[in-house]
Design a protein around this motif. Structure first.
Motif, PDB file in Angstrom:
ATOM      1  N   UNK A 228       0.825  -1.208   0.000  1.00  0.00           N
ATOM      2  CA  UNK A 228       0.000   0.000   0.000  1.00  0.00           C
ATOM      3  C   UNK A 228       0.860   1.260   0.000  1.00  0.00           C
ATOM      4  N   UNK A 229       2.014   1.203   0.676  1.00  0.00           N
ATOM      5  CA  UNK A 229       2.891   2.375   0.744  1.00  0.00           C
ATOM      6  C   UNK A 229       3.444   2.732  -0.632  1.00  0.00           C
ATOM      7  N   UNK A 230       3.916   1.740  -1.387  1.00  0.00           N
ATOM      8  CA  UNK A 230       4.470   2.016  -2.710  1.00  0.00           C
ATOM      9  C   UNK A 230       3.365   2.444  -3.682  1.00  0.00           C
ATOM     10  N   UNK A 326      -6.778  -3.721  -4.129  1.00  0.00           N
ATOM     11  CA  UNK A 326      -6.148  -5.000  -3.798  1.00  0.00           C
ATOM     12  C   UNK A 326      -5.454  -4.936  -2.442  1.00  0.00           C
ATOM     13  N   UNK A 327      -4.773  -3.814  -2.175  1.00  0.00           N
ATOM     14  CA  UNK A 327      -4.097  -3.667  -0.894  1.00  0.00           C
ATOM     15  C   UNK A 327      -5.065  -3.770   0.268  1.00  0.00           C
ATOM     16  N   UNK A 351       1.755   3.855   7.801  1.00  0.00           N
ATOM     17  CA  UNK A 351       2.994   3.695   7.038  1.00  0.00           C
ATOM     18  C   UNK A 351       2.820   4.210   5.609  1.00  0.00           C
ATOM     19  N   UNK A 352       1.694   3.856   5.000  1.00  0.00           N
ATOM     20  CA  UNK A 352       1.455   4.233   3.614  1.00  0.00           C
ATOM     21  C   UNK A 352       1.433   5.730   3.403  1.00  0.00           C
ATOM     22  N   UNK A 353       0.720   6.447   4.262  1.00  0.00           N
ATOM     23  CA  UNK A 353       0.627   7.891   4.090  1.00  0.00           C
ATOM     24  C   UNK A 353       1.937   8.595   4.427  1.00  0.00           C
ATOM     25  N   UNK A 354       2.655   8.086   5.436  1.00  0.00           N
ATOM     26  CA  UNK A 354       3.947   8.694   5.747  1.00  0.00           C
ATOM     27  C   UNK A 354       4.920   8.528   4.588  1.00  0.00           C
ATOM     28  N   UNK A 355       4.933   7.348   3.972  1.00  0.00           N
ATOM     29  CA  UNK A 355       5.811   7.096   2.836  1.00  0.00           C
ATOM     30  C   UNK A 355       5.381   7.931   1.632  1.00  0.00           C
ATOM     31  N   UNK A 356       4.072   7.979   1.394  1.00  0.00           N
ATOM     32  CA  UNK A 356       3.555   8.752   0.260  1.00  0.00           C
ATOM     33  C   UNK A 356       3.857  10.235   0.409  1.00  0.00           C
ATOM     34  N   UNK A 357       3.919  10.716   1.658  1.00  0.00           N
ATOM     35  CA  UNK A 357       4.168  12.139   1.892  1.00  0.00           C
ATOM     36  C   UNK A 357       5.530  12.576   1.372  1.00  0.00           C
TER      37      UNK A 357
END
Length: 402
Positions: A228-230, A326-327, A351-357
């Motif tokens: 989801x992060x990627x 899918x995630x 994790x996903x939103x922090x990485x996307x930020x």
């Protein structure tokens, strides 16, 4: 205040309309800024890194406020919490449209808080009140989010032109364009008002980070969170910078805004196709590979054959939208029960939103350093290959153990 566990849904059609209207506000206020980001940067003398923060700030708000949104709903009720989300979105739009750098960033943060609350609580309301229509309504819900984002992305350049034609001087033309997005949340608040007679609690599987600390030490949980992060890293990079990329390749601002709208609509389309398809495909890794490979094709196509940008952007949007669905399905696939799924969902969102930020800032910095978008697109292509490999692990059917 009296807490009711069973809401009054004497008018289910009105409730569904209200839910879909709220959903239409959960992406548009962010995507609408992309097509006019260059105008904002030039007017306020923002660097590319500073401009990227306008997409990063809402994502940071998602990461911080998503886990605590369910606590708000349990305290004051689901319906009032969703009204607070709408008030925050409306207030943030109004604030960022006053024309200064300070209010632009502050308003963007407030919008992010409102969207974070809606992102967590609205699906909970949908699942709780319409459990038998879940897949169908979920598909419509995701599609409505995409339609709202498409309208926002496609109308900001025309609204900017209206400001120029009317010789608006009390605020910058870009601020006038952003202010136009306030109409939808105001309408939504008015239609949501009858629901405030209810003060119900969210569904038990509403995402929330709780005492399941073992989840953060679990390999499978990190695989799903990484997938989801990627997905989010790639999607929000293009939400922020796609119009600027297209303009650098010779597209007009109007056409770039239109293609940016295509990205949003394409990201919603998989809801109609994938949700019924997932019930028939036993090995979800096949679907995961398909979605992630489409992202690589779309990004490399945009880099090498940008005259066909509509095709590549459509593939990219479909990939990211399908990957997100899918995630979320992997969260349910890899967990034993709803409570464990809520814990994994809370972890994955954080994790996903922090990485996307980080992606809008990284893309902006690369462009600033090289005076070209090629390196940013090469990075995106490389990131998509990592996403491909993660699909093989995240989509396994093995359950998470304590």
């Amino acid at each position: 205040m009296t807490q009711n566990n069973k809401p009054n849904i004497a008018h289910p059609i009105l409730l569904i309309i209200s839910i879909l209207l709220i959903a239409s506000n959960l992406r548009g206020p962010i995507t609408g800024i992309g097509p006019i980001l260059d105008f904002i940067s030039n007017n306020l003398n923002l660097s590319a890194t500073q401009a990227g923060m306008l997409t990063t700030l809402p994502l940071l708000a998602f990461a911080i406020f998503s886990p605590i949104s369910s606590a708000l709903a349990r305290r004051i009720g689901l319906e009032p919490s969703l009204m607070i989300a709408l008030i925050a979105i409306t207030s943030g739009i109004l604030l960022r449209s006053t024309g200064s750098s300070l209010t632009l960033y502050l308003g963007t943060c407030v919008i992010g808080i409102g969207i974070a609350i809606g992102n967590v609580l609205l699906p909970s309301l949908l699942k709780r009140d319409f459990p038998n229509q879940g897949p169908t309504l979920t598909a419509i819900y995701v599609l409505t989010m995409g339609v709202g984002a498409t309208l926002s992305a496609s109308t900001t350049i025309p609204m900017l032109n209206v400001a120029n034609n009317l010789n608006v001087t009390f605020i910058p033309n870009w601020a006038f364009a952003l202010a136009g997005t306030i109409i939808l949340p105001i309408i939504t608040m008015l239609i949501w008002l009858p629901q405030l007679s209810n003060h119900t609690k969210p569904a038990v599987d509403t995402p929330n980070i709780d005492s399941h600390s073992y989840m953060w030490r679990n390999k499978a949980a990190w695989q799903v969170s990484g997938f989801l992060a990627f997905n989010s890293f790639i999607m929000y990079a293009f939400i922020a910078w796609l119009p600027s990329i297209l303009v650098s390749y010779g597209y007009s601002e109007h056409d770039a805004g239109y293609i940016h709208g295509v990205l949003q609509l394409a990201s919603a389309a998989p809801a109609v196709i994938l949700i019924p398809l997932m019930a028939k495909v036993k090995d979800k890794r096949t679907l995961g590979l398909a979605m992630t490979i489409l992202a690589f094709i779309g990004i490399t196509g945009l880099l090498m054959l940008h005259q066909y940008a509509v095709i590549w952007v459509t593939l990219l949007g479909f990939s990211c939208g399908g990957g997100f669905i899918l995630g979320l399905s992997f969260v349910g696939l890899r967990t034993h029960n709803a409570h464990q799924a809520a814990s994994l969902s809370g972890m994955a969102q954080c994790i996903g939103y922090l990485f996307a930020a980080t992606s809008p800032i990284i893309f902006g910095s690369l462009h600033e350093a090289t005076n070209s978008w090629d390196m940013a697109l090469i990075l995106a292509a490389a990131t998509s290959l990592i996403w491909v490999s993660l699909a093989m692990f995240a989509g396994k059917s093995e359950l998470i153990n304590k």
